[in-house]
Scaffold this motif. Structure first.
Motif, PDB file in Angstrom:
ATOM      1  N   SER A  67      88.662  10.396  41.521  1.00  0.00           N
ATOM      2  CA  SER A  67      88.612  11.261  42.699  1.00  0.00           C
ATOM      3  C   SER A  67      87.424  12.212  42.641  1.00  0.00           C
ATOM      4  O   SER A  67      86.695  12.375  43.618  1.00  0.00           O
ATOM      5  N   VAL A  68      87.226  12.846  41.486  1.00  0.00           N
ATOM      6  CA  VAL A  68      86.139  13.809  41.345  1.00  0.00           C
ATOM      7  C   VAL A  68      84.783  13.100  41.385  1.00  0.00           C
ATOM      8  O   VAL A  68      83.841  13.575  42.036  1.00  0.00           O
ATOM      9  N   SER A  69      84.687  11.957  40.747  1.00  0.00           N
ATOM     10  CA  SER A  69      83.436  11.204  40.757  1.00  0.00           C
ATOM     11  C   SER A  69      83.088  10.732  42.167  1.00  0.00           C
ATOM     12  O   SER A  69      81.910  10.602  42.521  1.00  0.00           O
ATOM     13  N   GLY A  70      84.131  10.477  42.971  1.00  0.00           N
ATOM     14  CA  GLY A  70      83.909  10.055  44.347  1.00  0.00           C
ATOM     15  C   GLY A  70      83.217  11.105  45.193  1.00  0.00           C
ATOM     16  O   GLY A  70      82.655  10.784  46.255  1.00  0.00           O
ATOM     17  N   LEU A  71      83.241  12.344  44.747  1.00  0.00           N
ATOM     18  CA  LEU A  71      82.548  13.427  45.442  1.00  0.00           C
ATOM     19  C   LEU A  71      81.132  13.625  44.908  1.00  0.00           C
ATOM     20  O   LEU A  71      80.446  14.560  45.317  1.00  0.00           O
ATOM     21  N   GLY A  72      80.709  12.758  44.001  1.00  0.00           N
ATOM     22  CA  GLY A  72      79.371  12.874  43.427  1.00  0.00           C
ATOM     23  C   GLY A  72      79.287  13.885  42.308  1.00  0.00           C
ATOM     24  O   GLY A  72      78.210  14.395  41.998  1.00  0.00           O
TER      25      GLY A  72
END
Length: 340
Positions: A67-72
């Motif tokens: 989830s966090v990686s999906g926000l860059g």
């Protein structure tokens, strides 16, 4: 020659002092009562994940990282994130140390709690509020994380964020508000989409301005009498709850009333009371309880804002100045909650 040497040393000392003066002056002018905004998030920043309350496992961490990686964003895990101590994610001193370490770590730009549960109240005396104030950064979560959001806002004077935990459902609406507030630094107006059962119900009409404070009602009521709550004077109080019978909500609001909190606030928002039952007959409805407590205060209020244990949720800046409109069910931020 001696006089010239003294003059040179004096001049050199004044020059050094002049270079240092902007920093010293800036620090000396920062009142302990000044509210601090954390720096905004940027693509490529690092988010620290911690477990300050309930237990998490490897699957939770893997989902949170996605989830966090999906926000860059990059991820750094707390040293004790997988610890277990009874029903807690490690001993109090270790959970507190993870939070203190994330704030002091210059490589970490924001901190998100993995989940709620119970345990944050236990670590409040172990937090380094002076260091937290000296290293301001975004702190986000909800439910039991209410303890940290309120205590750090009260003791460190830092704006914190009542929003998704790392194991939340990070859907489009939730991430949209998060990005606009934490990345873009927008002063947004939060208004329900009236989807499904998430409907606004007016308690008392009107508009009001004030500092937005609050969180989970049961956690907040358990903090009453402690030195970890902010000032309530002319504030806008928001609360949310899950799996509590109506009589318990009544009991907690009565606690806030008897503690002198409700009669100080300028406005009231009850987000969602998810899975809150009426209990056995005879009984009051939740709205009847809210009306009995709030209408005599003569302040604008409503029920149903998208705050709480729901999939679609706002990111709410704790400690920010807002204007609310109970008739429309809107929360308008009056300024950005993060620095550029």
């Amino acid at each position: 020659m001696l006089i010239n040497r003294r003059q040179f040393l004096t001049s050199l000392g004044l020059s050094i002092l002049a270079v240092q003066m902007p920093t010293l002056t800036a620090q000396s002018k920062l009142s302990p009562n000044t509210i601090i905004k954390p720096p905004r998030l940027r693509i490529g920043d690092t988010v620290g994940l911690i477990a300050p309350a309930g237990i998490v496992d490897d699957e939770d961490i893997a989902a949170a990282q996605r989830s966090v990686s999906g926000l860059g964003l990059k991820v750094k895990l707390g040293a004790h994130i997988l610890d277990r101590y009874g029903y807690l994610a490690g001993k109090d001193v270790d959970r507190a140390e993870d939070l203190n370490a994330m704030f002091s770590d210059r490589a970490v730009n924001a901190i998100i709690a993995m989940r709620g549960g119970w345990g944050c109240n236990r670590i409040l005396p172990l937090l380094d509020y002076t260091s937290i104030r000296s290293h301001p950064k975004i702190l986000m979560g909800y439910s039991d994380i209410t303890s940290l959001l309120l205590a750090i806002n009260a003791r460190s004077r830092l704006i914190t964020f009542h929003g998704p935990v790392a194991t939340s459902t990070w859907n489009q609406l939730t991430t949209d508000y998060l990005q606009r507030i934490l990345f873009n630094g927008e002063a947004v107006t939060m208004q329900n989409l009236n989807i499904g059962d998430v409907q606004v119900e007016l308690i008392a009409p009107g508009k009001a301005r004030g500092k937005l404070v609050g969180g989970n009602l049961s956690v907040l009521s358990a903090m009453v009498g402690s030195p970890y709550l902010p000032s309530w004077n002319k504030s806008i109080l928001f609360v949310e709850e899950i799996s509590e019978d109506v009589y318990r909500v009544d009991r907690m609001l009565t606690q806030l009333k008897n503690a002198g909190i409700l009669n100080q606030i300028a406005g009231f928002i009850f987000g969602q009371c998810t899975n809150c039952a009426s209990g056995d007959e005879p009984n009051f409805t939740l709205m009847q309880v809210l009306q009995e407590h709030i209408i005599p205060l003569g302040i604008p209020a409503w029920y149903g804002s998208m705050i709480g244990h729901i999939k679609d949720k706002f990111t709410v800046p704790v400690g920010a100045e807002v204007e609310i409109n109970a008739n429309a069910g809107t929360i308008q931020m009056l300024d950005a909650a993060v620095n550029s």
